[in-house]
Design a protein around this motif. Structure first.
Motif, PDB file in Angstrom:
ATOM      1  N   PHE A   1      86.035 -29.061 -30.417  1.00  0.00           N
ATOM      2  CA  PHE A   1      85.279 -27.845 -30.701  1.00  0.00           C
ATOM      3  C   PHE A   1      85.850 -26.642 -29.955  1.00  0.00           C
ATOM      4  O   PHE A   1      86.492 -26.785 -28.914  1.00  0.00           O
ATOM      5  CB  PHE A   1      83.806 -28.040 -30.315  1.00  0.00           C
ATOM      6  CG  PHE A   1      83.099 -29.006 -31.209  1.00  0.00           C
ATOM      7  CD1 PHE A   1      82.563 -28.593 -32.425  1.00  0.00           C
ATOM      8  CD2 PHE A   1      82.993 -30.350 -30.862  1.00  0.00           C
ATOM      9  CE1 PHE A   1      81.931 -29.491 -33.272  1.00  0.00           C
ATOM     10  CE2 PHE A   1      82.360 -31.256 -31.701  1.00  0.00           C
ATOM     11  CZ  PHE A   1      81.831 -30.827 -32.914  1.00  0.00           C
ATOM     12  N   PRO A   2      85.601 -25.441 -30.474  1.00  0.00           N
ATOM     13  CA  PRO A   2      86.035 -24.229 -29.767  1.00  0.00           C
ATOM     14  C   PRO A   2      85.122 -23.943 -28.580  1.00  0.00           C
ATOM     15  O   PRO A   2      84.047 -24.534 -28.442  1.00  0.00           O
ATOM     16  CB  PRO A   2      85.902 -23.140 -30.839  1.00  0.00           C
ATOM     17  CG  PRO A   2      84.812 -23.623 -31.731  1.00  0.00           C
ATOM     18  CD  PRO A   2      84.946 -25.130 -31.757  1.00  0.00           C
ATOM     19  N   HIS A   3      85.558 -23.042 -27.743  1.00  0.00           N
ATOM     20  CA  HIS A   3      84.750 -22.635 -26.584  1.00  0.00           C
ATOM     21  C   HIS A   3      83.416 -22.043 -27.041  1.00  0.00           C
ATOM     22  O   HIS A   3      82.356 -22.416 -26.539  1.00  0.00           O
ATOM     23  CB  HIS A   3      85.538 -21.604 -25.759  1.00  0.00           C
ATOM     24  CG  HIS A   3      84.947 -21.302 -24.419  1.00  0.00           C
ATOM     25  ND1 HIS A   3      85.701 -21.261 -23.281  1.00  0.00           N
ATOM     26  CD2 HIS A   3      83.684 -21.012 -24.036  1.00  0.00           C
ATOM     27  CE1 HIS A   3      84.916 -20.970 -22.245  1.00  0.00           C
ATOM     28  NE2 HIS A   3      83.695 -20.808 -22.680  1.00  0.00           N
ATOM     29  N   TRP A   4      83.475 -21.130 -27.998  1.00  0.00           N
ATOM     30  CA  TRP A   4      82.270 -20.457 -28.495  1.00  0.00           C
ATOM     31  C   TRP A   4      82.100 -20.686 -29.986  1.00  0.00           C
ATOM     32  O   TRP A   4      83.070 -20.710 -30.748  1.00  0.00           O
ATOM     33  CB  TRP A   4      82.360 -18.947 -28.261  1.00  0.00           C
ATOM     34  CG  TRP A   4      82.202 -18.529 -26.844  1.00  0.00           C
ATOM     35  CD1 TRP A   4      81.563 -19.177 -25.840  1.00  0.00           C
ATOM     36  CD2 TRP A   4      82.710 -17.311 -26.261  1.00  0.00           C
ATOM     37  NE1 TRP A   4      81.637 -18.460 -24.674  1.00  0.00           N
ATOM     38  CE2 TRP A   4      82.336 -17.309 -24.905  1.00  0.00           C
ATOM     39  CE3 TRP A   4      83.447 -16.245 -26.767  1.00  0.00           C
ATOM     40  CZ2 TRP A   4      82.660 -16.268 -24.037  1.00  0.00           C
ATOM     41  CZ3 TRP A   4      83.782 -15.207 -25.901  1.00  0.00           C
ATOM     42  CH2 TRP A   4      83.385 -15.216 -24.556  1.00  0.00           C
ATOM     43  N   LEU A   5      80.867 -20.817 -30.400  1.00  0.00           N
ATOM     44  CA  LEU A   5      80.505 -20.869 -31.809  1.00  0.00           C
ATOM     45  C   LEU A   5      79.470 -19.801 -32.097  1.00  0.00           C
ATOM     46  O   LEU A   5      78.746 -19.352 -31.193  1.00  0.00           O
ATOM     47  CB  LEU A   5      79.909 -22.233 -32.167  1.00  0.00           C
ATOM     48  CG  LEU A   5      80.846 -23.439 -32.220  1.00  0.00           C
ATOM     49  CD1 LEU A   5      80.034 -24.727 -32.268  1.00  0.00           C
ATOM     50  CD2 LEU A   5      81.781 -23.349 -33.415  1.00  0.00           C
ATOM     51  N   ASN A   6      79.376 -19.408 -33.352  1.00  0.00           N
ATOM     52  CA  ASN A   6      78.251 -18.597 -33.801  1.00  0.00           C
ATOM     53  C   ASN A   6      77.072 -19.550 -33.977  1.00  0.00           C
ATOM     54  O   ASN A   6      77.123 -20.474 -34.789  1.00  0.00           O
ATOM     55  CB  ASN A   6      78.593 -17.897 -35.114  1.00  0.00           C
ATOM     56  CG  ASN A   6      77.494 -16.981 -35.598  1.00  0.00           C
ATOM     57  OD1 ASN A   6      76.350 -17.394 -35.746  1.00  0.00           O
ATOM     58  ND2 ASN A   6      77.828 -15.734 -35.873  1.00  0.00           N
ATOM     59  N   GLY A   7      76.019 -19.332 -33.216  1.00  0.00           N
ATOM     60  CA  GLY A   7      74.893 -20.255 -33.206  1.00  0.00           C
ATOM     61  C   GLY A   7      74.116 -20.303 -34.500  1.00  0.00           C
ATOM     62  O   GLY A   7      73.315 -21.225 -34.715  1.00  0.00           O
TER      63      GLY A   7
END
Length: 448
Positions: free
Chosen positions: A128-134
């Motif tokens: 997974f990436p560091h940040w996702l759009n929640g």
């Protein structure tokens, strides 16, 4: 400093935090009304339970994942959720369920909601990436080329998910489904992909747009031991021991062996670096009696903590407020923006997570700091989500922000000090036991 969290300091916009709330703060909350005259056990309950609210009450409404921080900063918005911080949050939710602050079925349902969201979210070879759009599950770029897989953040996420799979062993449909779906995610992570084709080292990032362009090898000593442990534990995509020995254990700052404040430091930077090195990996990985050919990890973490404490008591820069009851340097917000505080980068900022998450290693010193933070400084640093991210009496500065990666270890490491709950769960995983054995670790919790 070669670690990604330190690289934050080099990114445009990471020098000054904007303090815009992402959600309305409770108008009814007043730190001055906090309960007083608490026993040690009552105070630990109070801090854990209040800090848990960051993940339970403030979790993203669509995904259930942990928001990166409680304030909008660095030009990103309300939808940013963090994979690593979510792993820490999952462990905090388990603590809440075990202590009956959250109904068990609701805790299982929340974590299952997160897992179902992750199954539909962007991932890259299972990473997974560091940040996702929640709200959408789409990748939010962390930096110009960091727009794909983040192996270290993924390892923090699975540290929590493995604990959840070991905890929710009930026969209800939710718990059965949760276990199954965690297993599918876990089996799908291609850890060995991050050796760039059988190199004997793990690489932090891969991007569908930029490939291996960041070229950031994961060397020790830092917060990333858990990444190698999980990579060795994978049921389908495991690394060999030589990747650990020739990759992780060969960093420029791996071995130390010098004394600081009359304490010998086996591994790492001079004076130990920021304290999160002894927290993130060891939320799940039990350091008690954990040894390999390189170190005794209980001794390592205790030494790191003692040096950090002794430095703050010595207070060579004469900052106001430092002392036996106010100590702890680690990465957090500061009056200058985000900074990786340590004895060699001391801005006069105390980060509450540092001393509180060190509770297993220095229980007396940590409890002294906790009482001071709560009783004496609480009007300025106690909030609806526990303690704020940092403060400086020297500069009369008190953060308004909270970060998932700082709040989570407070709940989890205090619990490990009290009951060893998360340590028992993580170490009970047969996959983890197999991985540790493969890498040459010894531990009382490894079954022979």
């Amino acid at each position: 400093m070669k670690f990604l969290l330190f690289l934050l300091l080099l990114l445009p916009g990471f020098t000054q935090a904007q303090q815009k709330p992402t959600a309305k703060k409770s108008a009814a909350f007043d730190a001055r009304q906090r309960p007083r005259n608490l026993t040690d056990e009552q105070l630990l309950d109070q801090v854990q339970r209040q800090t848990l609210r960051y993940f339970w009450d403030f979790g993203h409404p669509v995904s259930g994942m942990a928001r990166e921080r409680s304030n909008v900063a660095y030009n990103y918005g309300n939808e940013v959720v963090t994979t690593g911080g979510t792993g820490f949050g999952i462990m905090a939710i388990i603590v809440g369920a075990e202590r009956k602050w959250i109904p068990r079925e609701e805790a299982a349902a929340r974590i299952y909601k997160i897992v179902q969201f992750l199954e539909k979210s962007d991932s890259y070879h299972g990473v997974f990436p560091h940040w996702l759009n929640g709200a959408t599950g789409k990748t939010i770029r962390f930096s110009q080329k960091d727009d794909g897989a983040d192996l270290v953040e993924t390892s923090f996420l699975f540290e929590g998910l493995i604990c959840a799979r070991q905890y929710f062993t009930g026969s209800s449909k939710t718990e059965q489904d949760l276990r199954n779906h965690i297993l599918w995610l876990w089996e799908g992570v291609e850890w060995n992909w991050h050796t760039q084709g059988d190199q004997n080292v793990l690489y932090w990032h891969w991007s569908p747009n930029n490939g291996w362009s960041m070229n950031h090898q994961i060397h020790g000593w830092n917060e990333c031991l858990i990444t190698y442990v999980l990579a060795a534990s994978s049921p389908k995509f495991a690394i060999d021991k030589k990747v650990y020995d020739q990759g992780w254990a060969t960093g420029s700052y791996f071995k130390n062996g010098n004394e600081f404040y009359q304490t010998k430091l086996p591994l790492g930077f001079d004076f130990g670096g920021p304290l999160f090195f002894s927290h993130y990996t060891f939320l799940g990985l039990d350091p008690r009696g954990l040894k390999d050919q390189y170190a005794d990890y209980w001794q390592q973490n205790q030494a790191h903590t003692r040096i950090n404490y002794a430095y703050c008591v010595d207070n060579p820069k004469k900052f106001k407020g430092y002392g036996p009851n106010s100590w702890g340097l680690t990465a957090s917000d500061s009056y200058q923006g985000y900074a990786a505080h340590s004895p060699t980068e001391d801005l006069g900022v105390i980060s509450p997570t540092a001393a509180l998450s060190a509770m297993p290693y220095a229980p007396k010193e940590s409890m002294t700091a906790l009482r001071h933070f709560y009783n004496d400084l609480g009007d300025n640093i106690w909030s609806e989500y526990g303690f704020v991210d940092g403060f400086s009496e020297q500069h009369n500065w008190y953060a308004k922000s909270h970060l998932a990666i700082d709040q989570g270890p407070i709940v989890g490491m205090i619990e490990n000090h009290r009951t060893g709950l998360l340590w028992k769960l993580f170490m009970s995983s047969p996959d983890v036991q197999r991985g540790l054995t493969k890498l040459g670790f010894e531990s009382p919790q490894i079954k022979k």
